[in-house]
Design an enzyme around this catalytic site. Structure first.
Site, PDB file in Angstrom:
ATOM      1  CG  ASP A  17      -1.965  -1.098   1.187  1.00 11.30           C
ATOM      2  OD1 ASP A  17      -2.388  -1.467   0.083  1.00 11.30           O
ATOM      3  OD2 ASP A  17      -2.344  -1.598   2.258  1.00 11.30           O
ATOM      4  NE  ARG A  97      -1.907  -0.311  12.010  1.00 15.44           N
ATOM      5  CZ  ARG A  97      -0.896  -1.116  11.710  1.00 15.44           C
ATOM      6  NH1 ARG A  97       0.253  -1.006  12.374  1.00 15.44           N
ATOM      7  NH2 ARG A  97      -1.027  -2.043  10.794  1.00 15.44           N
ATOM      8  CG  ASP A 126      -4.877  -0.902  11.027  1.00 17.48           C
ATOM      9  OD1 ASP A 126      -5.158  -1.085  12.222  1.00 17.48           O
ATOM     10  OD2 ASP A 126      -4.071  -1.602  10.401  1.00 17.48           O
ATOM     11  CB  SER A 178      -3.317  -8.070   4.029  1.00 13.19           C
ATOM     12  OG  SER A 178      -3.224  -6.895   4.807  1.00 13.19           O
TER      13      SER A 178
END
Length: 408
Positions: A17, A97, A126, A178
């Site tokens: 990404d 995160r 996320d 992923s």
């Protein structure tokens, strides 16, 4: 072409990404300057060559921030002490995160950036975790989320874009899971895992990274002893370790014994279910050992209430609400409960199982003189239980009497 954005700080991992986001930003935001920030929370080899890759794909510079110690002591340990689990998931991505996003916000403000960009999908959790943290530390900062803007619809199309722009990738279309990796866990999603009808290929080379499957674990059990001080692990097998090294040590021990692999379908915050495989070898050992120690050091009412609090704590962390008054208040309650959670726990690891072996603590509430089936020396008068049962069972007896009366 969108104008008004001259400098963007990008949350950068070097994965699929974020690799394509750098050229995409420059194409769509008037050739803006892109500054990359990567939070080091234990990705290890994933950070190799990251600066060279970021600069070659158009970034002006890359910050790699060592957040390991803060990650363990300010995020992992408070969550573990709370006993927080979200649907069996030990929150490995969830609490990574906020610490990363906080540092990104701080750098964006220091750099005078116009916007912060992240590569989170519009279907995932996320995006919420990143953006709520950014709002907490840079409330007026513009946020760019390419997955909510571009016309790319899949990871295959992302690979097409990367190939067209000569962006090197470490994955192929066949290994395009992923993944999210840090010192606490590794998550796997996508490809064949999207369908819960498919069994994960645990023994396929390269799938598991933090350990082996239970079938491949040794035929001989391994014992491990962990010492806790007020809920915090400080020693493994008698060796005093700092917080980061302790996690890696338990990852190594748990990994080789096939511990901490779960396959779950979880309920995402955004409303859909998703299937994933998580590896958390050291964390699973720590949670189990900590719970065992609490079983002899916490009184019944505190222990039962703490389980209720743990569920709420897990929801807050999973939903990106780390930097909130309620999470801080719950942590304060948890810290109070941990004042007596000191002692040693020995467990036996065998082919993915964690089997209790020994629990000792100077604060143990387990009194063998009272609980023993043998002669207790008068520490407990069993005749006292008759009066207790009569009072405790009074509502049951009264209800039965009323029912009997109304039958006549």
């Amino acid at each position: 072409m969108k104008n008004g954005i001259k400098k963007v700080v990008l949350a950068y991992s070097g994965g699929l990404d974020t690799s394509i986001i750098i050229p995409w930003l420059k194409e769509n935001y008037d050739n803006c300057e892109v500054i990359c920030v990567s939070g080091n929370v234990g990705q290890k080899s994933e950070l190799d060559g990251l600066e060279e890759k970021a600069l070659k794909t158009g970034a002006s510079k890359l910050y790699i921030e060592d957040l390991n110690k803060e990650f363990v002591e300010d995020f992992i340990y408070p969550t573990m002490k709370a006993g927080a689990k979200y649907e069996k998931y030990l929150l490995g991505t969830s609490f990574a995160r906020p610490i990363i996003a906080k540092r990104i916000a701080e750098i964006a403000l220091a750099e005078g950036a116009d916007a912060i960009c992240h590569g989170c999908t519009g279907k995932g959790n996320d995006q919420v975790r990143f953006e709520l943290t950014i709002k907490a530390f840079a409330p007026n900062m513009k946020i760019i989320a390419p997955w909510r803007e571009w016309n790319i619809k899949s990871r295959d199309e992302e690979i097409d874009y990367a190939e067209a722009h000569n962006i090197p990738l470490k994955i192929s279309r066949e290994t395009n899971y992923s993944k999210d990796k840090n010192l606490w866990h590794l998550s796997h999603e996508g490809l064949d895992l999207e369908d819960p009808a498919n069994e994960p290929q645990y023994n396929k080379p390269g799938f598991l990274e933090l350990g082996v499957s239970p079938e491949q674990a040794p035929d001989k059990p391994e014992y491990v002893t962990i010492h806790f001080e007020k809920g915090i692990p400080t020693m493994v097998n008698g060796e005093k370790l700092d917080s980061v090294d302790l996690i890696w040590k338990l990852n190594e021990i748990g990994g080789r014994n096939g511990v901490g692999i779960i396959d779950i379908v979880e309920n995402r915050l955004v409303g859909m279910k998703s299937r994933g495989v998580y590896e958390t070898p050291g964390g699973t050992i720590l949670y189990e050992a900590h719970e065992l120690l609490e079983s002899i050091t916490l009184d019944k009412e505190t222990s039962h209430f703490k389980k209720t609090v743990a569920d709420k704590f897990a929801d807050l962390v999973y939903n990106g609400l780390w930097y909130t008054p309620l999470r801080e208040a719950i942590s304060a309650f948890v810290d109070k409960t941990q004042e007596v959670v000191t002692g040693d726990v020995k467990v036996k690891l065998y082919k993915g199982n964690i089997i209790p072996a020994s629990i000792t603590s100077p604060y143990s509430l387990h009194n063998m003189d009272i609980a023993s089936f043998d002669d207790d020396g008068g520490a407990y008068n069993q005749a006292d239980s008759a009066g207790f049962i009569n009072l405790f069972g009074l509502p049951v007896r009264v209800q039965a009497m009323v029912n009997e009366k109304n039958k006549k």
